[in-house]
Enzyme design. Structure first.
Site, PDB file in Angstrom:
ATOM      1  CD  GLU A 258      -3.101   5.621   6.602  1.00  0.00           C
ATOM      2  OE1 GLU A 258      -3.051   5.605   5.361  1.00  0.00           O
ATOM      3  OE2 GLU A 258      -2.154   5.260   7.326  1.00  0.00           O
TER       4      GLU A 258
ATOM      5  CE  LYS B 207      -0.396   3.406   4.528  1.00  0.00           C
ATOM      6  NZ  LYS B 207      -0.350   3.547   5.978  1.00  0.00           N
TER       7      LYS B 207
ATOM      8  N   GLY C 155       1.433   2.548  10.843  1.00  0.00           N
ATOM      9  CA  GLY C 155       2.267   3.745  10.771  1.00  0.00           C
ATOM     10  C   GLY C 155       2.955   4.082  12.086  1.00  0.00           C
TER      11      GLY C 155
ATOM     12  CG  HIS D 275      -6.053   1.835   4.976  1.00  0.00           C
ATOM     13  ND1 HIS D 275      -5.648   2.852   5.817  1.00  0.00           N
ATOM     14  CD2 HIS D 275      -5.015   0.961   4.904  1.00  0.00           C
ATOM     15  CE1 HIS D 275      -4.409   2.584   6.235  1.00  0.00           C
ATOM     16  NE2 HIS D 275      -4.008   1.441   5.690  1.00  0.00           N
TER      17      HIS D 275
ATOM     18  CB  SER E 122       4.469  -1.773  12.796  1.00  0.00           C
ATOM     19  OG  SER E 122       4.149  -0.440  13.121  1.00  0.00           O
TER      20      SER E 122
ATOM     21  CG  ASN F 294      -1.792   1.191   1.363  1.00  0.00           C
ATOM     22  OD1 ASN F 294      -1.874   1.983   0.419  1.00  0.00           O
ATOM     23  ND2 ASN F 294      -2.453   1.348   2.493  1.00  0.00           N
TER      24      ASN F 294
ATOM     25  CD  GLU G 294      -3.762  -2.498   7.595  1.00  0.00           C
ATOM     26  OE1 GLU G 294      -2.595  -2.664   7.253  1.00  0.00           O
ATOM     27  OE2 GLU G 294      -4.435  -1.497   7.268  1.00  0.00           O
TER      28      GLU G 294
HETATM   29  P1  PGA Z   1       2.518   0.490   7.918  1.00  0.00           P
HETATM   30  O1  PGA Z   1       1.074   0.691   7.279  1.00  0.00           O
HETATM   31  O2  PGA Z   1       3.083  -0.782   7.343  1.00  0.00           O
HETATM   32  O3  PGA Z   1       3.273   1.695   7.508  1.00  0.00           O
HETATM   33  O4  PGA Z   1       2.320   0.396   9.399  1.00  0.00           O
HETATM   34  C1  PGA Z   1       0.221  -0.400   7.080  1.00  0.00           C
HETATM   35  C2  PGA Z   1      -1.038   0.048   6.372  1.00  0.00           C
HETATM   36  O5  PGA Z   1      -1.395   1.220   6.444  1.00  0.00           O
HETATM   37  O6  PGA Z   1      -1.700  -0.754   5.715  1.00  0.00           O
END
Ligand code: PGA
Length: 251
Positions: free
Chosen positions: A95, A13, A169, A93, A211, A11, A163
């Site tokens: 976000e 983003k 993040g 997601h 992470s 992803n 998640e």
């Molecule tokens: P990250 O994000 O690996 O940076 O923690 C995971 C995600 O947003 O799917």
């Protein structure tokens, strides 16, 4: 432990800022694609999608519109996504949910995606964990509401990405422990089987995200019972992503 084909989803983003950089990341990532027991799915921003469609890596997008056609400024429909080379779509997601996306909206987007034969990666995850296990009810409700009206005939086009929001993040790369991930995988799978009342629900791949890095990938894949990963930051670093792929395909 699962012996199914692994799936590792990148992803990206809202990264990177230029097509040149995107192409470099894509080509460097492609070098790790020789492992037949792992499907790699790259989800770049829409704007780069067409550029990569002729590659052997599978493509996905990070969202799509709740609408199917017409006057919706700035939106991208499921049909456009399917006709421009993507096979997968991430829906719900955290976000996007943080920007106000409700289970109702997620549900409609899933319907749109499935009707265009896209594979749906539905994201679920709790904000916090409490000692009374309220977070389990939260996940259950998220699954139930998001899956409303999804016919079981589409199960083969379905993936769940678990998640936990506090791990997504996280600047310390604090992923959930494999033990806790394993418990959640069992919980989610049980819910899917009950919801769909169908043995095929056992086959829905369950991914972990939040992470994930080269250092923790092997332990999570071995002891977390997952079928793969949804990777954010480390998917922009082909070397780190390659390490995650290597760890996944060993099991
Ligand atoms: P990250 O994000 O690996 O940076 O923690 C995971 C995600 O947003 O799917």
């Amino acid at each position: 432990m699962s012996y199914r084909k692994k799936i590792v989803v990148a992803n990206w983003k809202m990264n990177p800022p230029s097509l040149k950089e995107a192409t470099k990341i894509f080509n460097d990532t492609k070098k790790f694609s020789g492992r037949s027991n792992t499907e790699i799915v790259i989800c770049p921003p829409y704007i780069y999608l067409n550029q990569f469609r002729k590659s052997r890596l599978a493509l996905g997008v990070q969202d799509l519109s709740i609408s199917t056609v017409g006057a919706h400024t700035g939106e991208i429909s499921a049909e456009m996504v399917a006709k421009n080379g993507a096979k997968y779509v991430i829906i719900g997601h955290s976000e996007r949910r943080a920007m106000g996306e409700t289970d109702e909206i997620v549900n409609k987007k899933i319907e749109n995606a499935l009707s265009e034969n896209l594979k749906v990666i539905l994201c679920v995850g709790e904000k916090v964990r409490d000692e009374h296990g309220e977070y389990l009810n939260f996940i259950k409700a998220e699954l139930r509401n998001s899956l409303k009206r999804v016919n079981r005939k589409y199960l083969k086009n379905f993936l769940i990405a678990y998640e936990p929001i506090f791990a997504v993040g996280n600047k310390n790369y604090a992923a959930l422990s494999p033990h806790d991930i394993y418990q959640m995988v069992i919980f989610i799978r049980k819910h899917l089987v009950e919801h769909f009342n169908d043995a095929d629900a056992r086959k829905v791949p369950i991914l972990y995200g939040g992470s994930v890095e080269e250092k923790n990938a092997a332990d999570i894949i071995k002891n977390g019972g997952v079928d793969g990963f949804l990777v954010g930051r480390q998917s922009l670093d082909p070397k780190g992503f390659g390490g995650i792929l290597k760890a996944s395909s060993k099991i």
